[in-house]
Design an enzyme around this catalytic site. Structure first.
Site, PDB file in Angstrom:
ATOM      1  N   LYS A 148       0.822  -1.214   0.000  1.00 25.49           N
ATOM      2  CA  LYS A 148       0.000   0.000   0.000  1.00 25.49           C
ATOM      3  C   LYS A 148       0.851   1.258   0.000  1.00 25.49           C
ATOM      4  O   LYS A 148       2.038   1.244   0.313  1.00 25.49           O
ATOM      5  CB  LYS A 148      -1.005  -0.043   1.157  1.00 25.49           C
ATOM      6  CG  LYS A 148      -2.152  -1.008   0.819  1.00 25.49           C
ATOM      7  CD  LYS A 148      -3.270  -1.003   1.818  1.00 25.49           C
ATOM      8  CE  LYS A 148      -4.366  -1.978   1.317  1.00 25.49           C
ATOM      9  NZ  LYS A 148      -5.393  -2.213   2.327  1.00 25.49           N
TER      10      LYS A 148
ATOM     11  N   ARG B 147      -3.098 -10.132   4.763  1.00 28.65           N
ATOM     12  CA  ARG B 147      -3.582 -10.227   3.380  1.00 28.65           C
ATOM     13  C   ARG B 147      -2.512  -9.631   2.478  1.00 28.65           C
ATOM     14  O   ARG B 147      -2.237  -8.439   2.571  1.00 28.65           O
ATOM     15  CB  ARG B 147      -4.906  -9.466   3.266  1.00 28.65           C
ATOM     16  CG  ARG B 147      -5.534  -9.490   1.882  1.00 28.65           C
ATOM     17  CD  ARG B 147      -6.828  -8.662   1.880  1.00 28.65           C
ATOM     18  NE  ARG B 147      -7.440  -8.634   0.567  1.00 28.65           N
ATOM     19  CZ  ARG B 147      -7.031  -7.842  -0.437  1.00 28.65           C
ATOM     20  NH1 ARG B 147      -6.021  -7.004  -0.267  1.00 28.65           N
ATOM     21  NH2 ARG B 147      -7.636  -7.890  -1.608  1.00 28.65           N
TER      22      ARG B 147
HETATM   23  N1  PMM Z   1      -7.447  -4.030   0.885  1.00 24.32           N
HETATM   24  C1  PMM Z   1      -7.850  -4.082  -0.385  1.00 24.32           C
HETATM   25  C2  PMM Z   1      -8.879  -4.952  -0.790  1.00 24.32           C
HETATM   26  N2  PMM Z   1      -9.476  -5.762   0.096  1.00 24.32           N
HETATM   27  N3  PMM Z   1      -9.693  -6.555   2.303  1.00 24.32           N
HETATM   28  C3  PMM Z   1      -9.339  -6.506   3.582  1.00 24.32           C
HETATM   29  N4  PMM Z   1      -9.945  -7.300   4.485  1.00 24.32           N
HETATM   30  N5  PMM Z   1      -8.346  -5.666   4.020  1.00 24.32           N
HETATM   31  C4  PMM Z   1      -7.682  -4.828   3.176  1.00 24.32           C
HETATM   32  O1  PMM Z   1      -6.802  -4.077   3.641  1.00 24.32           O
HETATM   33  C5  PMM Z   1      -8.059  -4.838   1.801  1.00 24.32           C
HETATM   34  C6  PMM Z   1      -9.087  -5.730   1.401  1.00 24.32           C
HETATM   35  C7  PMM Z   1      -7.183  -3.202  -1.409  1.00 24.32           C
HETATM   36  O2  PMM Z   1      -5.992  -3.768  -1.848  1.00 24.32           O
HETATM   37  P1  PMM Z   1      -5.835  -4.642  -3.208  1.00 24.32           P
HETATM   38  O3  PMM Z   1      -6.160  -3.738  -4.359  1.00 24.32           O
HETATM   39  O4  PMM Z   1      -4.441  -5.077  -3.196  1.00 24.32           O
HETATM   40  O5  PMM Z   1      -6.777  -5.792  -3.160  1.00 24.32           O
END
Ligand code: PMM
Length: 294
Positions: free
Chosen positions: A230, A270
């Site tokens: 991020k 994650r």
């Molecule tokens: N971040 C993203 C998408 N889904 N779900 C959870 N539980 N926590 C997060 O921090 C989160 C998420 C955005 O990131 P991506 O584009 O890499 O999926």
């Protein structure tokens, strides 16, 4: 001599071996979208997405989080039918291949379709705020539910990043989500909470939340952390403040967050790069609890 090893708190209702994992779980990210900030456009094709999901599992992901709608700042919404069309073939094939799948969606309809196809966790970045039918749907599905802290959709979230006390407000707002989910029939023992790094939060907010993960954990539910690649990591590592470290060069920092989060007892991280975080959570388990497996 045998040693009793117990892992961090985790939601009830997980399948084995996740249910008895003795360390922080690693959730691999699989975005079947054209526009996610890190992997957008790479796995929009179902076959490529399926191959990547299997590769994530082979690299050590304990579960693979499949999403069909980008949440990057400024992203536009995707109708549920389109989201379902993106994720359903991928969820189905991964489940067939024996991969534990979570479905990353704000749409109750998409959550239900994915769970019927074999997904075992619903990961809702809005904690039920985006779709008023989400909690009742999760209650009926009877699967573990991750509620993330969220204040509004991507188009408006930058304007919502104002707090007097970010830790207290995020924990308070997440506690409201838990109360609402419970009222709709969700078993709170099957819930996990996520501080929502980067969602209506600037870098200082994210670091404060990480520094005080114990306050979130004190709510009494398992915690999931999504820091992977991020922007706040890119800003931290920038050689020139105007030029954040590129997304593809943030994995070592992500691994460091995974190790530290694991040492603070989080249930799951994650991440995009599974291998590094898997190593990191194993190191943390060995360091903090003497776990030799994993
Ligand atoms: N971040 C993203 C998408 N889904 N779900 C959870 N539980 N926590 C997060 O921090 C989160 C998420 C955005 O990131 P991506 O584009 O890499 O999926």
């Amino acid at each position: 001599m045998s040693r009793v090893v117990s892992g961090p708190p985790r939601p009830t209702g997980l399948p084995e071996p996740l249910a008895s994992l003795d360390r922080t779980a690693v959730m691999g990210v699989l975005n079947v979208t054209p526009d996610s900030f890190s992997d957008g456009g790479r796995y929009l094709d179902a076959q490529q997405a399926i191959a990547h999901g299997i590769a994530l599992a082979e690299a050590g992901a304990d579960l693979v989080d499949v999403g069909g709608e980008s949440t990057r700042p400024g992203a536009t919404r995707v109708p549920p039918e389109q989201e379902i069309a993106r994720v359903l073939p991928v969820v189905t094939a991964l489940v067939d291949a024996g991969v534990v799948v979570s479905i990353d969606t704000m749409h109750a309809e998409c959550a239900a379709v994915a769970v019927r196809a074999g997904a075992t966790v619903v990961n809702d970045v809005s904690g039920g705020l985006a779709d008023p039918t989400m909690h009742a749907t999760v209650a009926a599905l009877g699967v573990p539910y991750v509620a993330m802290h969220w204040r509004g959709h991507s188009a408006e979230m930058a304007e919502l990043a104002h707090y007097d006390d970010v830790v207290a407000e995020v924990v308070g707002e997440l506690s409201d989500r838990v109360a609402q989910a419970r009222a709709a029939g969700v078993d709170s023992g099957g819930m996990g909470l996520d501080p929502g790094l980067g969602f209506a939060k600037d870098a200082d907010h994210n670091w404060a939340l990480l520094r005080h993960l114990d306050v979130l954990a004190a709510v009494g539910l398992p915690v999931l952390v999504g820091a992977s690649r991020k922007r706040f990591l890119g800003s931290l590592l920038a050689d020139d403040p105007a030029q954040p470290r590129p997304v593809a060069e943030r994995d070592a920092a992500t691994d460091a967050v995974s190790a530290l989060a694991a040492s603070h007892g989080v249930w799951a991280v994650r991440v995009h790069d599974v291998r590094g975080s898997r190593d990191a959570v194993r190191v943390a388990a060995a360091w903090t609890r003497g776990s030799e497996r994993g």
